[in-house]
Design a protein around this motif. Structure first.
Motif, PDB file in Angstrom:
ATOM      1  N   HIS A  44       3.933 -10.540  -0.386  1.00  0.00           N
ATOM      2  CA  HIS A  44       4.243 -10.161  -1.768  1.00  0.00           C
ATOM      3  C   HIS A  44       3.034  -9.497  -2.408  1.00  0.00           C
ATOM      4  O   HIS A  44       1.892  -9.868  -2.153  1.00  0.00           O
ATOM      5  CB  HIS A  44       4.631 -11.397  -2.572  1.00  0.00           C
ATOM      6  N   ALA A  45       3.291  -8.508  -3.277  1.00  0.00           N
ATOM      7  CA  ALA A  45       2.232  -7.730  -3.935  1.00  0.00           C
ATOM      8  C   ALA A  45       1.322  -7.099  -2.890  1.00  0.00           C
ATOM      9  O   ALA A  45       0.098  -7.207  -2.928  1.00  0.00           O
ATOM     10  CB  ALA A  45       1.432  -8.597  -4.910  1.00  0.00           C
ATOM     11  N   ALA A  46       1.946  -6.404  -1.965  1.00  0.00           N
ATOM     12  CA  ALA A  46       1.237  -5.927  -0.769  1.00  0.00           C
ATOM     13  C   ALA A  46       0.337  -4.737  -1.019  1.00  0.00           C
ATOM     14  O   ALA A  46      -0.508  -4.425  -0.175  1.00  0.00           O
ATOM     15  CB  ALA A  46       2.255  -5.584   0.320  1.00  0.00           C
ATOM     16  N   ALA A  47       0.466  -4.057  -2.149  1.00  0.00           N
ATOM     17  CA  ALA A  47      -0.352  -2.864  -2.384  1.00  0.00           C
ATOM     18  C   ALA A  47      -1.707  -3.178  -3.010  1.00  0.00           C
ATOM     19  O   ALA A  47      -2.587  -2.318  -3.030  1.00  0.00           O
ATOM     20  CB  ALA A  47       0.397  -1.870  -3.269  1.00  0.00           C
ATOM     21  N   GLY A  48      -1.892  -4.393  -3.526  1.00  0.00           N
ATOM     22  CA  GLY A  48      -3.181  -4.769  -4.095  1.00  0.00           C
ATOM     23  C   GLY A  48      -4.214  -4.996  -3.012  1.00  0.00           C
ATOM     24  O   GLY A  48      -3.933  -4.887  -1.815  1.00  0.00           O
ATOM     25  N   SER A  95      -3.953  -8.296   3.884  1.00  0.00           N
ATOM     26  CA  SER A  95      -2.989  -9.162   4.546  1.00  0.00           C
ATOM     27  C   SER A  95      -2.064  -8.379   5.470  1.00  0.00           C
ATOM     28  O   SER A  95      -1.781  -8.811   6.595  1.00  0.00           O
ATOM     29  CB  SER A  95      -2.172  -9.925   3.496  1.00  0.00           C
ATOM     30  N   VAL A  96      -1.591  -7.239   4.996  1.00  0.00           N
ATOM     31  CA  VAL A  96      -0.728  -6.398   5.831  1.00  0.00           C
ATOM     32  C   VAL A  96      -1.457  -5.981   7.107  1.00  0.00           C
ATOM     33  O   VAL A  96      -0.949  -6.130   8.226  1.00  0.00           O
ATOM     34  CB  VAL A  96      -0.270  -5.146   5.053  1.00  0.00           C
ATOM     35  N   GLN A  97      -2.673  -5.474   6.947  1.00  0.00           N
ATOM     36  CA  GLN A  97      -3.400  -4.957   8.106  1.00  0.00           C
ATOM     37  C   GLN A  97      -3.811  -6.067   9.074  1.00  0.00           C
ATOM     38  O   GLN A  97      -3.797  -5.884  10.288  1.00  0.00           O
ATOM     39  CB  GLN A  97      -4.624  -4.187   7.624  1.00  0.00           C
ATOM     40  N   LEU A  98      -4.182  -7.229   8.518  1.00  0.00           N
ATOM     41  CA  LEU A  98      -4.578  -8.334   9.373  1.00  0.00           C
ATOM     42  C   LEU A  98      -3.377  -8.863  10.158  1.00  0.00           C
ATOM     43  O   LEU A  98      -3.495  -9.162  11.357  1.00  0.00           O
ATOM     44  CB  LEU A  98      -5.204  -9.446   8.532  1.00  0.00           C
ATOM     45  N   ALA A  99      -2.223  -8.970   9.510  1.00  0.00           N
ATOM     46  CA  ALA A  99      -1.016  -9.394  10.228  1.00  0.00           C
ATOM     47  C   ALA A  99      -0.697  -8.440  11.363  1.00  0.00           C
ATOM     48  O   ALA A  99      -0.347  -8.861  12.476  1.00  0.00           O
ATOM     49  CB  ALA A  99       0.160  -9.500   9.253  1.00  0.00           C
ATOM     50  N   LYS A 100      -0.825  -7.136  11.115  1.00  0.00           N
ATOM     51  CA  LYS A 100      -0.574  -6.150  12.173  1.00  0.00           C
ATOM     52  C   LYS A 100      -1.614  -6.275  13.287  1.00  0.00           C
ATOM     53  O   LYS A 100      -1.291  -6.190  14.475  1.00  0.00           O
ATOM     54  CB  LYS A 100      -0.588  -4.739  11.585  1.00  0.00           C
ATOM     55  N   ALA A 101      -2.874  -6.488  12.906  1.00  0.00           N
ATOM     56  CA  ALA A 101      -3.931  -6.633  13.908  1.00  0.00           C
ATOM     57  C   ALA A 101      -3.690  -7.841  14.793  1.00  0.00           C
ATOM     58  O   ALA A 101      -4.075  -7.852  15.977  1.00  0.00           O
ATOM     59  CB  ALA A 101      -5.295  -6.733  13.224  1.00  0.00           C
ATOM     60  N   TRP A 102      -3.076  -8.883  14.234  1.00  0.00           N
ATOM     61  CA  TRP A 102      -2.781 -10.096  14.999  1.00  0.00           C
ATOM     62  C   TRP A 102      -1.453 -10.015  15.735  1.00  0.00           C
ATOM     63  O   TRP A 102      -1.020 -10.993  16.337  1.00  0.00           O
ATOM     64  CB  TRP A 102      -2.795 -11.311  14.079  1.00  0.00           C
ATOM     65  N   VAL A 111       5.945  -6.165   9.290  1.00  0.00           N
ATOM     66  CA  VAL A 111       5.362  -6.684   8.052  1.00  0.00           C
ATOM     67  C   VAL A 111       6.084  -6.012   6.898  1.00  0.00           C
ATOM     68  O   VAL A 111       6.050  -4.789   6.755  1.00  0.00           O
ATOM     69  CB  VAL A 111       3.852  -6.413   7.968  1.00  0.00           C
ATOM     70  N   ILE A 112       6.767  -6.821   6.093  1.00  0.00           N
ATOM     71  CA  ILE A 112       7.471  -6.322   4.912  1.00  0.00           C
ATOM     72  C   ILE A 112       6.586  -6.579   3.703  1.00  0.00           C
ATOM     73  O   ILE A 112       6.089  -7.687   3.508  1.00  0.00           O
ATOM     74  CB  ILE A 112       8.825  -7.038   4.745  1.00  0.00           C
ATOM     75  N   GLY A 113       6.386  -5.546   2.892  1.00  0.00           N
ATOM     76  CA  GLY A 113       5.521  -5.676   1.722  1.00  0.00           C
ATOM     77  C   GLY A 113       6.251  -5.352   0.443  1.00  0.00           C
ATOM     78  O   GLY A 113       6.919  -4.313   0.354  1.00  0.00           O
ATOM     79  N   VAL A 126       6.569  -2.211   5.934  1.00  0.00           N
ATOM     80  CA  VAL A 126       7.877  -1.729   5.514  1.00  0.00           C
ATOM     81  C   VAL A 126       8.015  -2.100   4.040  1.00  0.00           C
ATOM     82  O   VAL A 126       8.034  -3.291   3.702  1.00  0.00           O
ATOM     83  CB  VAL A 126       9.007  -2.385   6.334  1.00  0.00           C
ATOM     84  N   PRO A 127       8.095  -1.126   3.134  1.00  0.00           N
ATOM     85  CA  PRO A 127       8.076  -1.461   1.710  1.00  0.00           C
ATOM     86  C   PRO A 127       9.436  -1.914   1.189  1.00  0.00           C
ATOM     87  O   PRO A 127      10.487  -1.462   1.654  1.00  0.00           O
ATOM     88  CB  PRO A 127       7.658  -0.149   1.057  1.00  0.00           C
ATOM     89  N   VAL A 128       9.393  -2.797   0.201  1.00  0.00           N
ATOM     90  CA  VAL A 128      10.598  -3.228  -0.499  1.00  0.00           C
ATOM     91  C   VAL A 128      10.221  -3.441  -1.966  1.00  0.00           C
ATOM     92  O   VAL A 128       9.117  -3.911  -2.267  1.00  0.00           O
ATOM     93  CB  VAL A 128      11.187  -4.513   0.131  1.00  0.00           C
ATOM     94  N   THR A 129      11.108  -3.061  -2.867  1.00  0.00           N
ATOM     95  CA  THR A 129      10.840  -3.196  -4.290  1.00  0.00           C
ATOM     96  C   THR A 129      10.994  -4.653  -4.712  1.00  0.00           C
ATOM     97  O   THR A 129      11.946  -5.326  -4.319  1.00  0.00           O
ATOM     98  CB  THR A 129      11.813  -2.322  -5.099  1.00  0.00           C
ATOM     99  N   TYR A 130      10.033  -5.141  -5.502  1.00  0.00           N
ATOM    100  CA  TYR A 130      10.112  -6.511  -5.980  1.00  0.00           C
ATOM    101  C   TYR A 130      11.108  -6.605  -7.131  1.00  0.00           C
ATOM    102  O   TYR A 130      11.640  -5.609  -7.613  1.00  0.00           O
ATOM    103  CB  TYR A 130       8.736  -7.029  -6.398  1.00  0.00           C
TER     104      TYR A 130
END
Length: 304
Positions: free
Chosen positions: A147-151, A157-164, A169-171, A187-191
């Protein structure tokens, strides 16, 4: 020395450039001539008078819990760092200043390839993401919701999840930040209203783990989407977490954790977008910018 300090609590206007006593390294400590310091929501909390019980808020209070700079004093018993070493590290307060003193085990070497502004804003959100994702037990192939993946925290968090090795990863973010999320592998989704249904449409096989950086509504959505509450963590919603039975996040920042993140940066697996860099004298404007809420990437203070 000059510092962006508080002599009272309140809005951003109470943060101003002030002369404060210059600190010196004691046994087991290093003093760092600060080149850049990150701006965190933790710092805005300090500014309003909030602090963990262990934090001394005797005026003048200098916020700032992450920094990068050059070691210029080394206390007795310190090995591994010498005067002139370029480092990045963390504190609880004190980083919005020309000098900061911390235990030597709270810094790690700065790569030559890492610019000062990125180094100054790297530690806090990087370690927060690492703490959350490790406690969420993110595994190869998982579908992870951030959640709030663009901050700044979300970006890490997005990049670390992908690295692992996370499979998807849905943001969550505003539509203006969707292309940015795609650029860092999410993968973006509107909050907002209908989020649970939108996420289920993207993840028909379910969400394995979720990280809340947005607030109680996001945490409640995570509980609906993730079968195992042990694989949910929040950085913001402690009261809601207790109510919902979501485990609390354990505090355990370390130089080893930071060094691991630095290696991922050197490998090109983590990038940090600098949203804005303000002079130390304009720390109040940096806080105003952070508190607008919807920007992407990291805000830092640059110390001349």
């Amino acid at each position: 020395m000059k510092a962006a300090a508080l002599t009272e609590f309140g809005g951003p206007e109470v943060l101003s450039l002030t002369d404060v006593p210059e600190p010196h390294a004691g046994a087991g400590q290093v003093r760092v001539r600060v080149r850049a310091a990150g701006v965190q929501h933790f710092d805005t909390g300090i500014r309003t008078g909030w602090a963990p019980p262990s934090v001394d808020l005797t005026f003048p209070v200098v916020p700032g819990n992450e920094f990068a700079g050059v070691v210029d004093e080394v206390g007795d018993g310190v090995t591994g760092f010498a005067v002139g070493a370029e480092v990045l590290g963390y504190s609880t307060t004190g980083s919005y200043a020309e000098y900061v003193v911390v235990p030597a085990d709270q810094v790690t070497a700065k790569p030559e390839s890492m610019p000062w502004d990125i180094a100054g804003g790297f530690s806090a959100n990087g370690q927060g993401a690492h703490l959350c994702l490790s406690q969420m037990q993110v595994n190869p192939g998982d579908t992870v919701l951030i959640h709030a993946a663009a901050g700044a925290l979300g970006t890490f968090s997005v990049q670390l999840a992908k690295a692992w090795g996370a499979g998807v990863v849905i943001g969550t973010a505003s539509e203006a930040n969707h292309e940015y999320l795609r650029s860092i592998g999410a993968v973006p989704v509107t909050y907002g209203e209908g989020l649970v249904e939108r996420v289920r449409a993207l993840a028909p096989n379910g969400v394995d783990a979720a990280m809340d950086n947005a607030g109680p509504d996001a945490l409640r959505a995570s509980v609906e989407l993730v079968a195992d509450k042990n694989r949910i963590r929040t950085m913001l919603s402690d009261e809601a977490a207790e109510e919902l039975g979501v485990p609390a996040l354990g505090p355990s920042r370390s130089a080893d954790r930071l060094a691991e993140l630095v290696k991922l940066y050197e490998q090109g697996l983590i990038k940090l977008h600098i949203r804005a860099a303000y002079p130390l004298a304009d720390a109040a404007d940096a806080h105003r910018d952070l508190e607008t809420g919807h920007g992407r990437g990291k805000i830092v203070l640059v110390v001349d």
